[in-house]
Design an enzyme around this catalytic site. Structure first.
Site, PDB file in Angstrom:
ATOM      1  N   GLY A   1       0.768  -1.239   0.000  1.00 47.46           N
ATOM      2  CA  GLY A   1       0.000   0.000   0.000  1.00 47.46           C
ATOM      3  C   GLY A   1       0.798   1.287   0.000  1.00 47.46           C
ATOM      4  O   GLY A   1       0.239   2.372  -0.190  1.00 47.46           O
TER       5      GLY A   1
ATOM      6  N   GLU B   1       4.302  -6.716   2.043  1.00 41.69           N
ATOM      7  CA  GLU B   1       3.896  -7.040   0.670  1.00 41.69           C
ATOM      8  C   GLU B   1       3.867  -5.799  -0.219  1.00 41.69           C
ATOM      9  O   GLU B   1       2.829  -5.497  -0.818  1.00 41.69           O
ATOM     10  CB  GLU B   1       2.496  -7.655   0.665  1.00 41.69           C
ATOM     11  N   PRO B   2       4.967  -5.087  -0.349  1.00 41.22           N
ATOM     12  CA  PRO B   2       4.928  -3.913  -1.218  1.00 41.22           C
ATOM     13  C   PRO B   2       4.879  -4.331  -2.682  1.00 41.22           C
ATOM     14  O   PRO B   2       5.522  -5.295  -3.079  1.00 41.22           O
ATOM     15  CB  PRO B   2       6.249  -3.194  -0.907  1.00 41.22           C
ATOM     16  N   GLY B   3       4.076  -3.647  -3.454  1.00 37.75           N
ATOM     17  CA  GLY B   3       4.059  -3.869  -4.897  1.00 37.75           C
ATOM     18  C   GLY B   3       4.495  -2.582  -5.577  1.00 37.75           C
ATOM     19  O   GLY B   3       5.641  -2.421  -5.987  1.00 37.75           O
TER      20      GLY B   3
ATOM     21  N   TYR C   1      -8.553   4.929 -13.122  1.00 40.72           N
ATOM     22  CA  TYR C   1      -8.513   5.657 -11.841  1.00 40.72           C
ATOM     23  C   TYR C   1      -8.374   7.161 -12.021  1.00 40.72           C
ATOM     24  O   TYR C   1      -8.082   7.863 -11.039  1.00 40.72           O
ATOM     25  CB  TYR C   1      -7.300   5.219 -11.008  1.00 40.72           C
TER      26      TYR C   1
ATOM     27  N   CYS D   1     -10.678   3.238 -29.547  1.00 39.36           N
ATOM     28  CA  CYS D   1     -11.966   3.863 -29.813  1.00 39.36           C
ATOM     29  C   CYS D   1     -12.777   4.019 -28.534  1.00 39.36           C
ATOM     30  O   CYS D   1     -13.824   3.381 -28.355  1.00 39.36           O
ATOM     31  CB  CYS D   1     -12.717   3.025 -30.837  1.00 39.36           C
ATOM     32  N   GLU D   2     -12.281   4.814 -27.614  1.00 47.61           N
ATOM     33  CA  GLU D   2     -12.958   5.130 -26.353  1.00 47.61           C
ATOM     34  C   GLU D   2     -12.527   6.539 -25.985  1.00 47.61           C
ATOM     35  O   GLU D   2     -11.338   6.858 -26.043  1.00 47.61           O
ATOM     36  CB  GLU D   2     -12.468   4.221 -25.202  1.00 47.61           C
TER      37      GLU D   2
ATOM     38  N   TYR E   1       1.456  -1.843 -12.155  1.00 46.86           N
ATOM     39  CA  TYR E   1       0.087  -1.848 -12.661  1.00 46.86           C
ATOM     40  C   TYR E   1       0.031  -1.249 -14.068  1.00 46.86           C
ATOM     41  O   TYR E   1      -0.920  -0.558 -14.429  1.00 46.86           O
ATOM     42  CB  TYR E   1      -0.855  -1.126 -11.674  1.00 46.86           C
TER      43      TYR E   1
HETATM   44  C1  LIG Z   1      -2.305  -5.441  -4.190  1.00 43.78           C
HETATM   45  C2  LIG Z   1      -1.867  -6.011  -2.907  1.00 43.78           C
HETATM   46  C3  LIG Z   1      -0.630  -5.646  -2.355  1.00 43.78           C
HETATM   47  C4  LIG Z   1       0.269  -4.622  -2.981  1.00 43.78           C
HETATM   48  O1  LIG Z   1      -0.244  -3.342  -2.920  1.00 43.78           O
HETATM   49  P1  LIG Z   1       0.664  -2.099  -3.341  1.00 43.78           P
HETATM   50  O2  LIG Z   1      -0.201  -0.939  -3.110  1.00 43.78           O
HETATM   51  O3  LIG Z   1       1.018  -2.285  -4.764  1.00 43.78           O
HETATM   52  O4  LIG Z   1       1.857  -2.099  -2.445  1.00 43.78           O
HETATM   53  C5  LIG Z   1      -0.242  -6.259  -1.179  1.00 43.78           C
HETATM   54  N1  LIG Z   1      -1.041  -7.173  -0.567  1.00 43.78           N
HETATM   55  C6  LIG Z   1      -2.229  -7.522  -1.065  1.00 43.78           C
HETATM   56  C7  LIG Z   1      -3.049  -8.533  -0.346  1.00 43.78           C
HETATM   57  C8  LIG Z   1      -2.681  -6.963  -2.247  1.00 43.78           C
HETATM   58  O5  LIG Z   1      -3.884  -7.322  -2.731  1.00 43.78           O
END
Ligand SMILES: *Cc1c(COP(=O)(O)O)cnc(C)c1O
Length: 434
Positions: A252, A287-289, A330, A356-357, A385
């Site tokens: 997050g 869990e950073p993405g 978003y 075409c949107e 993403y």
């Molecule tokens: C999407 C997700 C993340 C990663 O979120 P980011 O905002 O990209 O860091 C971590 N844990 C879970 C369960 C998710 O669904």
């Protein structure tokens, strides 16, 4: 460090970011010449920037028993996953497809956690057989399914309850996951009953707590409140004699998409974790993405043509919403920068793709140096993403992905061919009854 040549040196505190400077390079690679060799549009990711982000997070976590599991959905390219693995990062997966990608990239099952509200029976069975370290469980039904499948395979699964702390992440509604009305996780009341019934699940070791309240969070407060609730519940469970080995604080962490965004400092974020779980003897999972990859990637695109409009000119570029969905989905802002802009007049453009949107719009009334057909642009902050959300809409092939590393580049996904795109489709020659 910013991976560009700029006149003003970035402050030490800035996390690594990849964007073209006046020299038109990222991670030592010249973008104009790269774009001659790889047809636009394509994604380019800086390996150096990703490594620096990982190192910064690992440094902030120093002294904690912590495991960083990259949220694969943010960027699931196997080369990116391999890079994560080389830096000691595991994977947070949400499907069997992400499980296979992670294992294929070399990430050991012991460093994989499985999240998601809709895990199917065959996906759970596959993850159990692979030895996935932990299941983040989101409903009683899933817990019962996990018990049944673990029993069938004669093993014990480690599970964490995903708590829905009913906290407002103060982010976009579509990426907010920690409110009571969202589909994710369960209430503390519900979680309490699972621990009370733990003996009904002999093949599940319910020894973890998990929380993830949303994405692109730019303040510490939502984290403090969510983790505070989880910590209170952990203390309650400890008092009752339930052993908790793992607390997963989710992802997050927000990034800087535009200059006014002020992401929290990594150290401050980790301090919130340290404060909330002071005295916790187990492992903290993160869990950073987005934070690890968003600012390490750009989408390169060329201007197809400049088209007059009633309000202002349109820059019609060769990338579109199917390649990078965030602006359409978003209303997300991405900085858009010409790669070799000369000092000169500026114009406000609506920057749109060929799809075409009307929603196929990257930016409205964006000031750019006056552009012409053929000009190369980067859409910045596209490492998360981006490619992972791409589709074939309008029968546009999936674009190439390129990894940049200190003056070199490697194509880590070739552009999809027309034959790739229609593989699997067929004319109805084999009619059957069902
Ligand atoms: C999407 C997700 C993340 C990663 O979120 P980011 O905002 O990209 O860091 C971590 N844990 C879970 C369960 C998710 O669904």
């Amino acid at each position: 460090m910013i991976l560009q040549s700029t006149t003003n040196e970035p402050s030490e505190a800035e996390p690594a970011r990849a964007e073209p400077g006046p020299t038109g390079q990222i991670d030592g690679v010249d973008l104009q010449s790269l774009a001659q060799q790889v047809q636009t549009p394509f994604y380019a990711y800086s390996a150096t920037a990703i490594r620096q982000r990982i190192a910064e997070l690992q440094a902030a976590l120093h002294g904690l028993d912590a495991l960083v599991c990259f949220a694969v959905k943010a960027n699931s390219n196997i080369a990116v996953l391999r890079l994560m693995h080389e830096c000691g990062v595991g994977a947070d997966i949400v499907s069997a497809g992400e499980l296979r990608r992670s294992l294929h990239a070399g990430i050991p099952a012991a460093r994989i956690v499985f999240s998601g509200v809709g895990k199917r029976e065959e996906e759970i069975a596959e993850a159990l057989a692979a030895g996935v370290s932990r299941f983040n469980v989101e409903s009683r039904d899933e817990l019962e399914m996990l018990q049944r499948l673990a029993h069938a395979q004669q093993l014990t699964a480690h599970a964490a309850v995903r708590i829905n702390p009913d906290v407002d992440a103060r982010t976009h509604a579509k990426i907010s996951t920690g409110r009571a009305q969202n589909k994710f996780g369960v209430s503390v009341v519900e979680a309490r009953s699972w621990f009370a019934d733990a003996t009904m699940f002999p093949n599940v070791r319910l020894d973890g707590l998990h929380v993830h309240i949303g994405s692109q969070i730019l303040g510490l407060d939502p984290f403090k409140r969510a983790l505070g609730r989880v910590a209170r519940f952990w203390r309650e469970l400890e008092l009752q004699g339930h052993e908790i080995d793992s607390i997963d604080v989710g992802g997050g962490l927000g990034v800087r998409y535009r200059s006014r965004d002020k992401p929290v400092a990594t150290r401050d974020y980790v301090d919130v974790i340290r404060d909330a779980f002071a005295g916790f003897p187990g492992r903290i999972v993160l869990e950073p993405g987005r934070w690890l990859v968003a600012e390490a990637g750009v989408l390169l695109t060329r201007v197809i043509r400049v088209k007059p409009g009633s309000r202002r000119e349109f820059l019609v570029v060769d990338a579109a919403m199917n390649d990078l969905l965030r602006p359409s989905l978003y209303d997300a802002w991405h900085d858009i920068v010409p790669v070799s802009a000369m000092p000169g007049p500026v114009a406000a453009y609506d920057i749109v793709g060929p799809v075409c949107e009307t929603g196929d719009t990257f930016a409205l009334a964006r000031d750019l140096p006056v552009c012409a057909a053929g000009d190369l642009l980067t859409i910045n902050g596209a490492g998360a993403y981006g490619a992972s959300m791409a589709s074939n809409y309008n029968s546009r092939p999936l674009v190439a992905e390129v990894l940049l590393d200190n003056g070199r580049y490697a194509i880590v996904r070739r552009r999809q061919t027309f034959d790739d795109m229609i593989a699997g489709e067929q004319f109805p020659e084999d009619w059957r009854s069902a």
